[in-house]
Design a protein around this motif. Structure first.
Motif, short mmCIF file in Angstrom:
data_model
loop_
_atom_site.label_atom_id
_atom_site.label_comp_id
_atom_site.label_asym_id
_atom_site.label_seq_id
_atom_site.Cartn_x
_atom_site.Cartn_y
_atom_site.Cartn_z
N LYS A 79 2.43 -87.41 9.67
CA LYS A 79 1.90 -87.13 8.14
C LYS A 79 0.35 -86.96 8.76
O LYS A 79 -0.64 -86.03 7.97
N GLU A 80 -0.07 -87.79 9.93
CA GLU A 80 -2.02 -87.41 10.36
C GLU A 80 -1.72 -86.30 10.68
O GLU A 80 -2.90 -85.81 10.95
N ALA A 81 -1.32 -85.40 11.85
CA ALA A 81 -1.42 -84.22 12.00
C ALA A 81 -1.48 -83.42 10.75
O ALA A 81 -2.66 -82.44 10.22
N VAL A 82 -0.96 -83.35 9.09
CA VAL A 82 -1.28 -82.81 8.04
C VAL A 82 -2.58 -83.08 7.68
O VAL A 82 -3.09 -82.46 6.75
N ARG A 111 -5.70 -84.28 9.03
CA ARG A 111 -6.52 -83.45 10.45
C ARG A 111 -6.13 -81.92 9.73
O ARG A 111 -6.74 -81.67 9.42
N GLY A 112 -4.54 -81.42 9.90
CA GLY A 112 -4.83 -80.18 9.41
C GLY A 112 -5.58 -79.87 8.00
O GLY A 112 -6.28 -78.67 7.96
N SER A 113 -5.29 -80.51 6.60
CA SER A 113 -6.47 -80.28 5.79
C SER A 113 -7.57 -80.30 6.22
O SER A 113 -8.51 -80.12 5.39
N VAL A 114 -8.39 -81.07 6.80
CA VAL A 114 -9.71 -81.09 7.20
C VAL A 114 -10.32 -79.42 7.84
O VAL A 114 -10.80 -79.63 7.78
N LEU A 115 -8.93 -79.55 8.56
CA LEU A 115 -9.94 -77.97 9.86
C LEU A 115 -9.53 -77.29 8.54
O LEU A 115 -10.21 -76.31 8.98
N PHE A 116 -8.78 -76.66 7.57
CA PHE A 116 -8.59 -75.82 6.63
C PHE A 116 -9.48 -76.10 5.55
O PHE A 116 -9.48 -75.20 4.62
N ALA A 117 -9.56 -77.11 5.52
CA ALA A 117 -10.84 -76.98 4.18
C ALA A 117 -12.51 -76.58 4.84
O ALA A 117 -13.18 -76.72 3.52
N ASP A 137 -3.97 -71.95 16.29
CA ASP A 137 -2.42 -71.79 16.19
C ASP A 137 -1.77 -72.77 16.10
O ASP A 137 -0.75 -72.21 15.85
N LEU A 138 -2.03 -73.32 16.94
CA LEU A 138 -0.98 -74.01 16.60
C LEU A 138 -0.80 -75.09 15.47
O LEU A 138 0.09 -75.54 14.61
N ALA A 139 -1.70 -75.48 14.88
CA ALA A 139 -1.83 -76.01 13.20
C ALA A 139 -1.04 -75.47 12.21
O ALA A 139 -0.43 -75.83 11.61
N ILE A 140 -1.04 -74.09 12.59
CA ILE A 140 -0.87 -72.58 11.68
C ILE A 140 0.86 -73.13 11.78
O ILE A 140 1.78 -72.49 11.45
N LEU A 141 0.99 -72.59 13.22
CA LEU A 141 2.90 -73.14 13.68
C LEU A 141 3.23 -74.44 13.44
O LEU A 141 4.78 -74.33 12.74
N PHE A 142 2.38 -75.37 13.42
CA PHE A 142 2.62 -76.94 12.76
C PHE A 142 3.22 -76.70 10.80
O PHE A 142 4.54 -77.02 10.44
N HIS A 143 2.48 -75.98 10.62
CA HIS A 143 2.97 -75.55 9.29
C HIS A 143 3.56 -74.75 8.85
O HIS A 143 4.67 -75.30 8.20
N LYS A 144 3.70 -73.46 9.84
CA LYS A 144 4.96 -72.39 9.42
C LYS A 144 6.00 -73.29 9.84
O LYS A 144 7.64 -72.80 9.55
N GLU A 145 6.71 -74.20 10.46
CA GLU A 145 7.91 -74.91 11.03
C GLU A 145 7.86 -75.70 9.92
O GLU A 145 9.03 -75.89 9.67
#
Length: 230
Positions: free
Chosen positions: A99-102, A104-110, A54-62
């Motif tokens: 940038k590292e959060a992005v 790591r997010g790319s890994v998660l959403f892959a 949920d926080l990874a999604i929020l990070f993107h939406k922010e």
């Protein structure tokens, strides 16, 4: 912060980011964030039932919200439309503080079970850009514009993650090339519609797709619909 954003989620988002670089968007990072916040474990789980996801999604939406705010404040009057789209993509990248959060997010959403969520987020970014730029299409073009821009944005992010050029100059040039590709495709579509040999087929296809409506457009507010011919 917007009125729709739970302040508890924002607190957890601030708390988790230092841990994401080491642990990714994981349960370990989420537990560490809870420990660094003023929330109890139960309060944190109530705010984010899926934890770090949920926080990874929020990070993107922010990031999307920050981009829209920057676009609304920008002076785009003298820009060609293609340059406005490119500028919007650059603003979206500029909205990223970590940038590292992005990465790591790319890994998660892959991950296979997360891929639909990741695709939805990219589509949401494309929709935010088109909406902020005043797109008023209510037919099949609503979908094709967002599908095309989603593909462009996804490729830009992957390139940007590996870009170590000065001030991201390589990424900026890459954005221009991708927008050029889109414009070439639009010119190709126009040539197909104008060509006397292909025009009849394009006309039939146009009649079929003209019945498709965008979400929220009449006659319903469902996610897309099919106009009944009169």
């Amino acid at each position: 912060m917007t009125s729709q954003t739970d302040p508890r989620q924002l607190e957890l988002l601030d708390a988790i980011l230092p841990h994401v670089a080491f642990d990714g968007w994981t349960d370990d990072a989420f537990r560490a964030a809870v420990g660094d916040s003023d929330l109890t474990a139960d309060e944190a789980r109530a705010a984010c039932p899926r934890g770090a996801v949920d926080l990874a999604i929020l990070f993107h939406k922010e990031g999307d919200r920050a981009m829209v705010a920057a676009l609304e404040a920008a002076d785009l009057g003298d820009m060609r439309f293609r340059d406005r789209v490119a500028h919007a993509i650059r603003l979206r990248l500029d909205a990223v503080d970590d940038k590292e959060a992005v990465r790591r997010g790319s890994v998660l959403f892959a991950l296979p079970h997360m891929a639909p969520e990741g695709s939805k987020l990219i589509w949401g970014t494309a929709d935010a850009i088109w909406t902020a730029l005043g797109d008023q299409s209510d037919d099949v073009n609503w979908y094709t514009k967002r599908a095309t821009l989603s593909a462009v944005y996804a490729s830009v992010v992957l390139y940007w993650l590996g870009d170590d050029s000065l001030d991201g100059q390589a990424t900026s040039a890459f954005i221009d090339r991708r927008i050029d590709n889109v414009m070439q495709f639009e010119k190709f579509k126009a040539s197909v519609n104008a060509n006397p040999f292909t025009k009849p087929f394009a006309s039939v296809l146009g009649q079929l797709t003209s019945r498709i409506t965008a979400p929220g457009a009449p006659p319903s507010d469902l996610p897309g619909s099919w106009r009944t011919p009169r």
